[in-house]
Motif scaffolding. Sequence first.
Motif, PDB file in Angstrom:
ATOM      1  N   THR B  60      53.225  56.730  47.694  1.00  0.00           N
ATOM      2  CA  THR B  60      51.948  56.867  46.822  1.00  0.00           C
ATOM      3  C   THR B  60      50.880  56.527  47.817  1.00  0.00           C
ATOM      4  O   THR B  60      51.245  55.936  48.991  1.00  0.00           O
ATOM      5  CB  THR B  60      51.916  55.633  45.661  1.00  0.00           C
ATOM      6  OG1 THR B  60      50.689  55.960  44.876  1.00  0.00           O
ATOM      7  CG2 THR B  60      51.774  54.200  46.384  1.00  0.00           C
ATOM      8  N   ASN B  62      47.377  54.491  48.659  1.00  0.00           N
ATOM      9  CA  ASN B  62      46.472  53.653  47.833  1.00  0.00           C
ATOM     10  C   ASN B  62      45.900  52.561  48.855  1.00  0.00           C
ATOM     11  O   ASN B  62      45.851  53.073  50.038  1.00  0.00           O
ATOM     12  CB  ASN B  62      47.403  52.845  46.904  1.00  0.00           C
ATOM     13  CG  ASN B  62      46.236  52.245  45.472  1.00  0.00           C
ATOM     14  OD1 ASN B  62      45.483  51.680  45.696  1.00  0.00           O
ATOM     15  ND2 ASN B  62      46.978  52.707  44.369  1.00  0.00           N
ATOM     16  N   GLU B  63      45.283  51.700  48.492  1.00  0.00           N
ATOM     17  CA  GLU B  63      44.166  50.706  49.503  1.00  0.00           C
ATOM     18  C   GLU B  63      45.475  50.100  50.428  1.00  0.00           C
ATOM     19  O   GLU B  63      46.176  49.489  49.727  1.00  0.00           O
ATOM     20  CB  GLU B  63      43.569  49.676  48.765  1.00  0.00           C
ATOM     21  CG  GLU B  63      42.587  48.863  49.815  1.00  0.00           C
ATOM     22  CD  GLU B  63      41.819  47.784  49.313  1.00  0.00           C
ATOM     23  OE1 GLU B  63      41.276  47.912  48.039  1.00  0.00           O
ATOM     24  OE2 GLU B  63      41.983  46.912  49.813  1.00  0.00           O
ATOM     25  N   ASN B  68      47.269  42.364  48.670  1.00  0.00           N
ATOM     26  CA  ASN B  68      47.345  41.940  47.235  1.00  0.00           C
ATOM     27  C   ASN B  68      47.181  43.152  46.228  1.00  0.00           C
ATOM     28  O   ASN B  68      48.050  43.226  45.244  1.00  0.00           O
ATOM     29  CB  ASN B  68      46.425  40.890  46.682  1.00  0.00           C
ATOM     30  CG  ASN B  68      46.462  39.673  47.246  1.00  0.00           C
ATOM     31  OD1 ASN B  68      47.709  39.097  47.210  1.00  0.00           O
ATOM     32  ND2 ASN B  68      45.699  38.894  47.438  1.00  0.00           N
ATOM     33  N   VAL B  69      46.640  44.322  46.743  1.00  0.00           N
ATOM     34  CA  VAL B  69      46.708  45.522  45.970  1.00  0.00           C
ATOM     35  C   VAL B  69      48.126  45.951  45.800  1.00  0.00           C
ATOM     36  O   VAL B  69      48.408  46.383  44.920  1.00  0.00           O
ATOM     37  CB  VAL B  69      45.947  46.670  46.758  1.00  0.00           C
ATOM     38  CG1 VAL B  69      46.087  47.868  46.001  1.00  0.00           C
ATOM     39  CG2 VAL B  69      44.351  46.444  46.758  1.00  0.00           C
ATOM     40  N   ARG B  71      50.865  44.216  46.085  1.00  0.00           N
ATOM     41  CA  ARG B  71      51.799  43.130  45.276  1.00  0.00           C
ATOM     42  C   ARG B  71      51.155  43.465  43.858  1.00  0.00           C
ATOM     43  O   ARG B  71      52.123  43.358  42.960  1.00  0.00           O
ATOM     44  CB  ARG B  71      51.359  41.855  45.588  1.00  0.00           C
ATOM     45  CG  ARG B  71      51.873  41.254  46.837  1.00  0.00           C
ATOM     46  CD  ARG B  71      51.503  39.791  47.377  1.00  0.00           C
ATOM     47  NE  ARG B  71      51.715  39.566  48.602  1.00  0.00           N
ATOM     48  CZ  ARG B  71      50.798  39.367  49.525  1.00  0.00           C
ATOM     49  NH1 ARG B  71      49.623  39.201  49.020  1.00  0.00           N
ATOM     50  NH2 ARG B  71      50.806  39.263  50.669  1.00  0.00           N
ATOM     51  N   ASP B  72      49.902  43.717  43.524  1.00  0.00           N
ATOM     52  CA  ASP B  72      49.720  43.937  42.193  1.00  0.00           C
ATOM     53  C   ASP B  72      50.405  45.147  41.695  1.00  0.00           C
ATOM     54  O   ASP B  72      50.545  45.349  40.364  1.00  0.00           O
ATOM     55  CB  ASP B  72      48.139  43.928  42.016  1.00  0.00           C
ATOM     56  CG  ASP B  72      47.422  42.655  42.086  1.00  0.00           C
ATOM     57  OD1 ASP B  72      48.142  41.572  41.939  1.00  0.00           O
ATOM     58  OD2 ASP B  72      46.227  42.586  42.450  1.00  0.00           O
ATOM     59  N   MET B  73      50.397  46.327  42.487  1.00  0.00           N
ATOM     60  CA  MET B  73      51.164  47.592  41.950  1.00  0.00           C
ATOM     61  C   MET B  73      52.604  47.214  41.868  1.00  0.00           C
ATOM     62  O   MET B  73      53.088  47.524  40.649  1.00  0.00           O
ATOM     63  CB  MET B  73      50.715  48.410  43.343  1.00  0.00           C
ATOM     64  CG  MET B  73      51.838  49.664  42.800  1.00  0.00           C
ATOM     65  SD  MET B  73      50.419  50.957  42.776  1.00  0.00           S
ATOM     66  CE  MET B  73      49.269  50.760  44.134  1.00  0.00           C
ATOM     67  N   ASN B  75      53.869  44.459  40.927  1.00  0.00           N
ATOM     68  CA  ASN B  75      54.105  43.492  39.749  1.00  0.00           C
ATOM     69  C   ASN B  75      54.002  44.434  38.647  1.00  0.00           C
ATOM     70  O   ASN B  75      54.647  44.182  37.353  1.00  0.00           O
ATOM     71  CB  ASN B  75      53.190  42.397  39.803  1.00  0.00           C
ATOM     72  CG  ASN B  75      53.527  41.182  40.958  1.00  0.00           C
ATOM     73  OD1 ASN B  75      54.868  41.441  41.237  1.00  0.00           O
ATOM     74  ND2 ASN B  75      52.667  40.508  41.273  1.00  0.00           N
ATOM     75  N   THR B  76      52.894  45.205  38.639  1.00  0.00           N
ATOM     76  CA  THR B  76      52.701  46.029  37.202  1.00  0.00           C
ATOM     77  C   THR B  76      53.515  46.860  37.036  1.00  0.00           C
ATOM     78  O   THR B  76      54.087  47.283  35.768  1.00  0.00           O
ATOM     79  CB  THR B  76      51.344  46.873  37.363  1.00  0.00           C
ATOM     80  OG1 THR B  76      50.168  45.978  37.726  1.00  0.00           O
ATOM     81  CG2 THR B  76      51.053  47.489  36.132  1.00  0.00           C
ATOM     82  N   LEU B  77      54.243  47.754  37.989  1.00  0.00           N
ATOM     83  CA  LEU B  77      55.312  48.545  37.845  1.00  0.00           C
ATOM     84  C   LEU B  77      56.621  47.699  37.577  1.00  0.00           C
ATOM     85  O   LEU B  77      57.514  48.328  36.468  1.00  0.00           O
ATOM     86  CB  LEU B  77      55.837  49.285  39.285  1.00  0.00           C
ATOM     87  CG  LEU B  77      54.678  50.220  39.862  1.00  0.00           C
ATOM     88  CD1 LEU B  77      55.166  50.824  41.136  1.00  0.00           C
ATOM     89  CD2 LEU B  77      54.856  51.528  38.742  1.00  0.00           C
ATOM     90  N   LEU B  80      56.356  47.482  33.594  1.00  0.00           N
ATOM     91  CA  LEU B  80      56.259  48.716  32.910  1.00  0.00           C
ATOM     92  C   LEU B  80      57.951  48.982  32.985  1.00  0.00           C
ATOM     93  O   LEU B  80      58.328  49.679  31.915  1.00  0.00           O
ATOM     94  CB  LEU B  80      55.476  49.811  33.646  1.00  0.00           C
ATOM     95  CG  LEU B  80      54.022  49.513  33.934  1.00  0.00           C
ATOM     96  CD1 LEU B  80      53.251  50.707  34.433  1.00  0.00           C
ATOM     97  CD2 LEU B  80      53.335  49.465  32.313  1.00  0.00           C
TER      98      LEU B  80
END
Lengths: 145, 145, 145
Positions: B60, B62-63, B68-69, B71-73, B75-77, B80
């Motif tokens: 992917t 991304n930033e 933390n971007v 990490r958040d990705m 965690n969100t995956l 899901l």
Amino acid sequence: MLSLFTLRGVISIWKEINLTSCDRSQLIDITAQVAAEVARSGIKNGLCTVFIPHTTAGITINENTDPNVARDMLNTLEHLAPHKADYQHAEGNSDSHVKASLVGSSCTVPVISGQLHMGTWQGIYFCEFDGPRNRRVKVGVFGES
Amino acid sequence: MLSLFTLRGVISIWKEINLTSCDRSQLIDITAQVAAEVARSGIKNGLCTVFIPHTTAGITINENTDPNVARDMLNTLEHLAPHKADYQHAEGNSDSHVKASLVGSSCTVPVISGQLHMGTWQGIYFCEFDGPRNRRVKVGVFGES
Amino acid sequence: MLSLFTLRGVISIWKEINLTSCDRSQLIDITAQVAAEVARSGIKNGLCTVFIPHTTAGITINENTDPNVARDMLNTLEHLAPHKADYQHAEGNSDSHVKASLVGSSCTVPVISGQLHMGTWQGIYFCEFDGPRNRRVKVGVFGES
């Protein structure tokens, strides 16, 4: 010189595969058909792009050995975008549109030494999200012959 | 004329990057390695496709400034497609396969003036979803030299 | 022979489209602008890649007839990665980054007979996930003139 130019020329070919799904949600392995188009193209080095011209179907690359991988994928996608939920689109297939965008409408794979060059466990899956239907798949091959 | 032809010819190159992940889920920034392959290719104008030949890893863009971007990705995956859930595939990595299809197995980036041409904040992330493992990444560059 | 070479040459062109979003989350149909770049390129057969150089925006192909499809897509993505949740990235747009990776940063479409060749109901949507903002879209066309 003309033959030298022809030998080293770059070719760009689009072909169409037709298929029929038999369930509302179904992953259909089209690796063999895509590989056959790559072989037929005569292109030795380049890339192959598979494009889905539908809005309730998509394409993904994943394991094609254990059929449970495909089942788990469809079940998880159904969990993320349930068939029945609070949608505004009146045709009853909003989930199909969302699933199509989550997996995407195209995939691109290396062509090396005249062959589709994927990982050992990878297959190309046509992703039906609003079947059963007749569907089309565009296979493009680009590169040096 | 032969030199003119060579100068304006279209080249298609595939290279391989090797890497090792150290966590089960991890985003690894491979922008520098991909950019180096583009520079080495000598291609001035065209596109670069990065392809992952694995079924439990993806790619992917991304930033890549604030970690933390990433990490958040992850965690969100994980939210899901949780590692532990009611899956049928017996290898305990169904979530990895699903995550791989959600981010996708390839990305394509412009090559302009001999360089990978991305946005200021963009980086290319190899997405490990079933590590730690040794992994391979195919980098293709296509265009005019 | 020089003219024959020129006629059959392969071209690779990158152009930029500028647009302005007016909501935080918004799907903007850019099919007409992309199709215009394909027509202007003079390329008859090949492919078109649309690349988003931002990390809180993406691109997807989906139905562009009923605007409710776009609304359902944005609502479902908001459900999968809510704006307000337990994120570590401090800028308040972690959801935007995740959504960008879920739809992806590029799409690739066939170019056949000098035209963008999509399905009847397909449109190309710029996906704004952290607007309103001024944004850029890179349109690449590759193939035989």
